[in-house]
Design a protein around this motif. Sequence first.
Motif, short mmCIF file in Angstrom:
data_model
loop_
_atom_site.label_atom_id
_atom_site.label_comp_id
_atom_site.label_asym_id
_atom_site.label_seq_id
_atom_site.Cartn_x
_atom_site.Cartn_y
_atom_site.Cartn_z
N ASP A 39 0.86 -1.17 0.00
CA ASP A 39 0.00 0.00 0.00
C ASP A 39 0.91 1.23 0.00
O ASP A 39 1.44 1.63 1.04
CB ASP A 39 -0.91 -0.01 1.23
N LEU A 40 1.09 1.83 -1.19
CA LEU A 40 1.99 2.97 -1.29
C LEU A 40 1.41 4.20 -0.61
O LEU A 40 2.15 5.03 -0.07
CB LEU A 40 2.27 3.28 -2.77
N THR A 41 0.09 4.35 -0.62
CA THR A 41 -0.54 5.52 0.01
C THR A 41 -0.23 5.57 1.49
O THR A 41 0.07 6.62 2.05
CB THR A 41 -2.06 5.48 -0.22
N GLU A 42 -0.31 4.42 2.15
CA GLU A 42 -0.05 4.35 3.59
C GLU A 42 1.38 3.94 3.91
O GLU A 42 1.71 3.75 5.09
CB GLU A 42 -1.03 3.36 4.25
N GLU A 43 2.21 3.72 2.87
CA GLU A 43 3.60 3.29 3.07
C GLU A 43 3.65 2.04 3.94
O GLU A 43 4.30 2.00 4.99
CB GLU A 43 4.43 4.43 3.69
N ARG A 44 2.96 1.01 3.47
CA ARG A 44 2.79 -0.20 4.29
C ARG A 44 2.94 -1.44 3.41
O ARG A 44 2.44 -1.48 2.28
CB ARG A 44 1.41 -0.17 4.95
N ILE A 45 3.61 -2.45 3.96
CA ILE A 45 3.76 -3.74 3.28
C ILE A 45 3.12 -4.82 4.14
O ILE A 45 3.32 -4.87 5.35
CB ILE A 45 5.25 -4.07 3.04
N GLN A 46 2.33 -5.68 3.50
CA GLN A 46 1.73 -6.82 4.20
C GLN A 46 2.21 -8.11 3.57
O GLN A 46 2.16 -8.27 2.35
CB GLN A 46 0.20 -6.76 4.14
N GLY A 47 2.70 -9.02 4.40
CA GLY A 47 3.15 -10.30 3.89
C GLY A 47 2.00 -11.25 3.65
O GLY A 47 0.96 -11.19 4.31
N GLY A 48 2.16 -12.12 2.67
CA GLY A 48 1.18 -13.16 2.43
C GLY A 48 1.45 -14.37 3.31
O GLY A 48 2.61 -14.72 3.57
N ASN A 49 0.41 -15.00 3.77
CA ASN A 49 0.56 -16.15 4.68
C ASN A 49 -0.15 -17.35 4.08
O ASN A 49 -1.38 -17.46 4.14
CB ASN A 49 -0.03 -15.80 6.05
N VAL A 50 0.62 -18.26 3.49
CA VAL A 50 0.02 -19.42 2.84
C VAL A 50 -0.41 -20.49 3.84
O VAL A 50 -1.01 -21.50 3.46
CB VAL A 50 0.99 -20.04 1.82
N ASN A 51 -0.14 -20.27 5.13
CA ASN A 51 -0.47 -21.27 6.14
C ASN A 51 -1.78 -20.96 6.89
O ASN A 51 -2.05 -21.57 7.92
CB ASN A 51 0.67 -21.40 7.15
N LEU A 52 -2.56 -20.04 6.39
CA LEU A 52 -3.84 -19.72 7.02
C LEU A 52 -4.78 -20.93 7.02
O LEU A 52 -4.82 -21.71 6.07
CB LEU A 52 -4.52 -18.58 6.25
N VAL A 53 -5.57 -21.03 8.08
CA VAL A 53 -6.62 -22.05 8.14
C VAL A 53 -7.92 -21.35 8.55
O VAL A 53 -7.91 -20.31 9.20
CB VAL A 53 -6.28 -23.17 9.15
N PRO A 54 -9.08 -21.90 8.17
CA PRO A 54 -10.35 -21.29 8.56
C PRO A 54 -10.53 -21.32 10.08
O PRO A 54 -10.18 -22.29 10.75
CB PRO A 54 -11.41 -22.16 7.87
N GLN A 55 -11.06 -20.23 10.62
CA GLN A 55 -11.34 -20.22 12.05
C GLN A 55 -12.61 -21.02 12.34
O GLN A 55 -13.50 -21.15 11.50
CB GLN A 55 -11.46 -18.80 12.58
N GLN A 56 -12.69 -21.57 13.55
CA GLN A 56 -13.86 -22.31 14.02
C GLN A 56 -14.36 -21.64 15.30
O GLN A 56 -13.59 -20.97 15.99
CB GLN A 56 -13.49 -23.76 14.32
N ALA A 57 -15.63 -21.84 15.58
CA ALA A 57 -16.17 -21.19 16.77
C ALA A 57 -17.39 -21.92 17.29
O ALA A 57 -18.15 -22.53 16.53
CB ALA A 57 -16.53 -19.74 16.46
N TRP A 58 -17.55 -21.87 18.61
CA TRP A 58 -18.82 -22.18 19.25
C TRP A 58 -19.53 -20.84 19.43
O TRP A 58 -19.05 -19.97 20.15
CB TRP A 58 -18.61 -22.87 20.60
#
Length: 680
Positions: free
Chosen positions: A447-466
């Motif tokens: 994001d050049l406007t905010e001067e910010r870099i976000q890394g990609g995370n290929v190890n994400l899993v769906p969250q679960q919840a009660w």
Amino acid sequence: MSNLVRQGLLAGAAVLALTGAAAAQEDSGRQVYEPAFFERFAPQTAFDMIEQIPGFSIRETGGGRGLGQGGTNILINGERVTSKDTDVIEILENTPVQAVKRIEIADAATLGVTGLTGQVANVVLERNEMSGSFRWSPEFQHGAKPLFTRGSVSVTGKRGDLNYTLGLSNGSSRSFEEGPEVVIFGDGRPDEDRFERTRVATELPSITAALEFPVGERTTLNLRSSAGTLSLEQEETSLGFDGGVRISKLSADQWFANVAAELTRRVGDDASLKVIASQNYTEAPLVNDINALARPNAADLTARFVNDDKSGESILRTEYAWKTNKKVSWELAGEVAYNFLDNTSSLVINNGTPTLTPPTYVDEIRAQSSITRGFTLGKKLAVQASLGSEWSQIEADSEGNVRSDEFFRPKGLLTVAYPFTDDLDFRARIERSVGQLDFSDFVDSTDLTEERIQGGNVNLVPQQAWEGEVELERRFSDKEKIIFRLEGALIEDRVDRIVILTDVNGTLQLTDAVGNIDEASSAKATVEGTVFTKRWGLDGGRIDFRGTRETSRLEDPLTGEDRNFSLVQQWTYFVNFRHDIPGTPYAWGTGVVNAAPRTVYRFNEVSRAETPQPNLSLFVEHKDFYGLNLNIRAGNLLNQEDVRDRTIFVDRRDTSALNRIESRERIDNQVFRITLSGTF
């Protein structure tokens, strides 16, 4: 959390202590709203009618995962709209009021439609001759270009055995804000003063179609489709008081399409078989530019980030439902789905050689099944119980980082509804849910406007919840009602911001990314309702209101301390007043809305945004302006400020030195909108 529950119980007791006037007239436990109820509001579409139902709020459940349980709490002719993109709201916005026979409000547990909870609206349509509706909403705001392109037109009707609804719309918008920003540096450099302006323009033309026709004596086919484009242009100009100029631009030119088919076969008198197929596809290119002409004795900067996403989803679902008697219903359901994202991006700095990010490809294959039973215990207690499971396989390939994982997760749902008295209902839900991943979180982004870099995370899993919910509805006097709701969730693998290690030119670095946090919890209390002012001597007036109080908890992945979720607002409220002046075609009203500050926690940054003043609006309406409806609205009358503070650190925010603090205050300016609508 205990304080929140205590406050909620006290509020509930206050709600139940309201005057106990006679309940609204009901039909077999359902609150029925005939077209005559809505006449004074002069609605033009079925959706306009939904918005005027006392104490009813549109709610979305299920997290958008497939076509299965959950969805919007609105049915059409007793059936859920099972399309991913052409949703029930869009269909109702394209349905003129002439096609609405009545609207019924009922408890979800009594309807035999799996996955819904709380109040559900069933819109009963009866299409005969062709009818249509249109709406045009020009808008004006100081600093922004006038908006003349927002509007819609739709037709619905019946030709032989074919029921049809067609719509064409453009959801365009303009916005403008400006104000000062002060940058305080942590290394002792002098503060930097800036004045910034941001303009945003979007165009969102789309076309939708919904067709229904018989293909046999006991078989019906529903076809739904939509297609459109999104054009976005954003420009931010930052003027430094010491001579520096910074201009950033963001542009997007996306397109999307969806088609869905639903084949329903009646089997005997009390059973049906459904086969549903859905396909959607989106291409979303994005370009982010920055040109910084620095103050004297500093270097200029130009940069461009280009991102291109291609994504799609294919779903096939089948449902078999039957009744064993008037009090017991069953449903067997199975679903398979395939999702994918194909991403490429590049970054160019000072017209140098482009830095190409290796392509990232993510896909998921998913299969799920469920069995649901709806039944009544005794004379009043309605119960719906569902038990299911889900298998999924997620594969991701990014920069040689290949991942392939399989998951098997149980799912289930139990909802109950019980009328304590004629004017007091109790509802409850407990659910084991699985969330939907956003595949863009797997991908590196800049994001050049905010001067910010976000890394990609290929190890994400769906969250679960009660997840749990209890709700009390108190009705009194001429369909007025107040609803009190408590919700809570115990979450596993909460999707939030974390820190990951990434390889940058052979060196491992800590990077901000979206990831999973082992455990988290949340709780929310809501009170909402509608009260007519006739009880206080003002005929034709109504007050709609809603207030929420929310808390959450997770362990910060950097500090180890408990904190709220990112972006959670601990309170929100709105109050709307509308007065339809008796015996005249005129109406007027006002509204106020605001919410608590929202905070985002990143690896090297904490940002906080708030609106200290509420947003106040005022409207006047002529319901028979040469046969049309004319509404003139003025918004943001208090010139609401958008205040934001960004605290940025050199490295991780828990141990490193301060880099800078950016503090800004922006004014949005008043917005004036004219809406002209009618039917034909």
